[in-house]
Design a protein around this motif. Structure first.
Motif: not given
Length: 225
Positions: A20-46
Motif C-alpha cells: 500500500v505504501a509503495a502503491m501510494t508513492a507510485a500514484f503520487e509520483a505519477e500525479r494520479r489519484p491514489v486508489p483505495e486500500r481495498d482496491a490495491v489489496l484486491g489486485v495483489v497477485g497480478l
C-alpha cells in the motif's frame, strides 16, 4: 513425487503495508489519484502492469508501465530504508518445514512478485534451499495464466494431479484450474475467503497448521512416505 507450490504475498508473507505504501508513492509520483486500500489489496497477485490496468480502467499501456516502474522504485526504496514490513504469517515456516520434510515432496513458489522481491523474502526469512522451483512475474504472463505452474511442473517432473498451490486469491485458484492442478485457499490473505471456495479451492485454511493434514488427505499420504 508431489509438488506443493506457494503464493507469496498474502499467503506466506504479510506485505500489505509495504504494498500500500509503495502503491501510494507510485500514484503520487505519477500525479494520479491514489486508489483505495481495498482496491490495491484486491489486485495483489497480478503482475504489476496488469495490476495498474485493473486499478486504472482504460489506462494507456505506456502509462501502466510507467506506474509499474514507479511502484518498483518505491518498493525498493522502502527496502533500502529498512522499512521492512514483510513478516511470515504465523505457522508459515513450520508448515514449510513439515511439508518439505517429506522425501516425496518438492516445494515451489508461484508469485506475481519479481525475482528480486522473492530473493529478498528468501534472504530475510532464511528460506534458502527450501524451494526446488521458483516462478515469478519476470518470466511469465500474469496470473491466472497457467504458465508459472506449467513451468514448475516441467522443472520438477511432477504430474498435474500430484500438484497443488496454496494461495489467497481468486487468481491463484483460476491459475490452478487452468493448469489442471489442485488448489487450497488460505483465509488470512487479501481476498474474501468465500471467493476462493467458489473458484474451486479444495479447502480454505484458517491456520497454517491445517496445511499438512489437508494435503495429506488430498493426496492420501501415509505417515511414512
Amino acid at each position: 513425487m508431489f509438488l506443493v507450490l506457494f503464493d507469496v504475498d498474502g499467503t506466506l508473507v504479510d506485505s500489505q503495508h509495504m504494498i500500500v505504501a509503495a502503491m501510494t508513492a507510485a500514484f503520487e509520483a505519477e500525479r494520479r489519484p491514489v486508489p483505495e486500500r481495498d482496491a490495491v489489496l484486491g489486485v495483489v497477485g497480478l503482475s504489476l502492469v496488469e495490476a495498474m490496468e485493473a486499478l486504472v480502467p482504460g489506462i494507456e499501456p505506456a502509462a501502466a508501465r510507467s506506474l509499474a516502474e514507479a511502484y518498483k522504485a518505491a518498493f525498493q526504496g522502502l527496502r533500502q530504508a529498512a522499512v521492512r514490513q514483510e513478516p511470515l504469517y504465523p505457522g508459515a515456516l513450520d508448515a514449510i518445514r513439515q511439508i518439505g520434510a517429506r522425501p516425496d515432496v518438492v516445494l515451489g513458489i508461484a508469485t506475481g512478485k519479481s525475482r528480486r522481491g522473492v530473493r529478498s523474502i528468501i534472504d530475510l526469512h532464511g528460506l534458502e534451499g527450501r524451494f526446488a522451483t521458483i516462478q515469478t512475474a519476470d518470466d511469465h504472463p500474469s496470473k491466472p495464466h497457467p504458465s508459472m505452474i506449467l513451468t514448475a511442473l516441467a522443472e520438477t517432473g511432477v504430474a498435474p494431479e500430484r500438484a497443488v498451490i496454496l494461495g489467497d486469491s481468486a487468481y491463484d485458484m483460476d491459475m490452478a484450474a487452468a493448469a489442471g492442478i489442485h488448489a487450497v485457499g488460505v483465509s488470512w490473505g487479501y481476498q474474501d475467503p468465500a471467493s476462493l471456495a467458489a473458484r474451486g479451492a479444495h479447502r480454505v485454511l484458517e491456520r497454517f497448521d491445517e496445511a499438512y493434514p489437508v494435503l495429506s488427505n488430498l493426496f492420501g499420504w501415509s505417515d511414512h512416505a
